[in-house]
Design a protein around this motif. Structure first.
Motif, short mmCIF file in Angstrom:
data_model
loop_
_atom_site.label_atom_id
_atom_site.label_comp_id
_atom_site.label_asym_id
_atom_site.label_seq_id
_atom_site.Cartn_x
_atom_site.Cartn_y
_atom_site.Cartn_z
N SER A 120 0.84 -1.20 0.00
CA SER A 120 0.00 0.00 0.00
C SER A 120 0.88 1.25 0.00
N VAL A 121 0.34 2.30 -0.56
CA VAL A 121 1.05 3.58 -0.56
C VAL A 121 1.21 4.09 0.87
N ASP A 122 0.24 3.79 1.73
CA ASP A 122 0.36 4.16 3.15
C ASP A 122 1.60 3.52 3.77
N ALA A 123 1.79 2.23 3.53
CA ALA A 123 2.94 1.52 4.10
C ALA A 123 4.25 2.06 3.53
N ILE A 124 4.25 2.36 2.25
CA ILE A 124 5.46 2.92 1.62
C ILE A 124 5.79 4.27 2.25
N ALA A 125 4.78 5.12 2.41
CA ALA A 125 4.99 6.44 2.99
C ALA A 125 5.53 6.31 4.42
N ALA A 126 4.96 5.41 5.19
CA ALA A 126 5.42 5.23 6.58
C ALA A 126 6.87 4.76 6.60
N ARG A 127 7.21 3.77 5.78
CA ARG A 127 8.58 3.24 5.76
C ARG A 127 9.57 4.30 5.27
N ALA A 128 9.14 5.12 4.31
CA ALA A 128 10.04 6.14 3.74
C ALA A 128 10.11 7.40 4.59
#
Length: 191
Positions: A34-42
């Motif tokens: 998910s884009v949410d997970a990508i944003a959180a990790r980044a």
């Protein structure tokens, strides 16, 4: 005179998002990413991601299939040598954990959305249309390739056979496979 409004973009965000995408997809699957997970990790926000990429498929494609040394057209001095090296490079890119996890989802989305398919292929346009076309023309002058062979056909043959073999056999392809496949392709396009 044009003045840019707002804050300048932080180029570090691009790198962080691309790295996070590769890491996360290698840990799960395209469907679960998910884009949410990508944003959180980044360490960034969804709006920052959507300002840079049209959607998840575009982001995953750029992250998993970067344009760089592996996408440069090799010049070994002969068509068989070039095809062998293109197969090696294609295999190296397509057999990464991130690529193996991303491909089913990307293929599915591209099949259902022709505009997405065109946009993703456009990233490699200069390589296919320019560099590979020029390369094939040199091989034609050496008498190594038929007149009717195009850069797109050669790229499709290399990528297609590599992808299909990875799907059917897994990531355990070796140098013998590269040699046999290069021979098959060069005989097929040769004069």
């Amino acid at each position: 005179m044009t003045t840019d409004l707002g804050r300048p973009r932080n180029p570090g965000i691009d790198d962080a998002v691309l790295r996070a995408t590769v890491d996360l997809i290698a840990e799960s699957s395209y469907a679960d990413l998910s884009v949410d997970a990508i944003a959180a990790r980044a360490g960034t926000s969804k709006p920052a991601i959507y300002r840079r990429w049209r959607g998840k498929a575009h982001l995953v494609h750029e992250a998993v299939f970067p344009i760089g040394a592996t996408t440069a057209i090799p010049d070994t001095g002969s068509l068989p040598g070039d095809v062998r090296e293109m197969l090696r490079r294609t295999l190296a890119v397509l057999s990464t954990p991130a690529a193996l996890a991303a491909l089913p989802g990307l293929v599915g989305e591209m099949a259902s959305d022709p505009t997405l398919h065109a946009a993703l292929l456009e990233r490699f346009g200069d390589i296919l249309v320019g560099a590979l076309s020029d390369h094939i023309e040199v091989a034609r002058r050496r008498g190594e390739v038929r007149q009717d062979v195009t850069a797109s056909e050669l790229a499709e043959a290399i990528a297609g056979i590599t992808l299909m073999t990875l799907i059917s056999r897994g990531a355990s392809l070796d140098e013998t496979w590269v040699e046999r496949t290069a021979c098959l392709i060069t005989k097929g396009i040769g004069t």
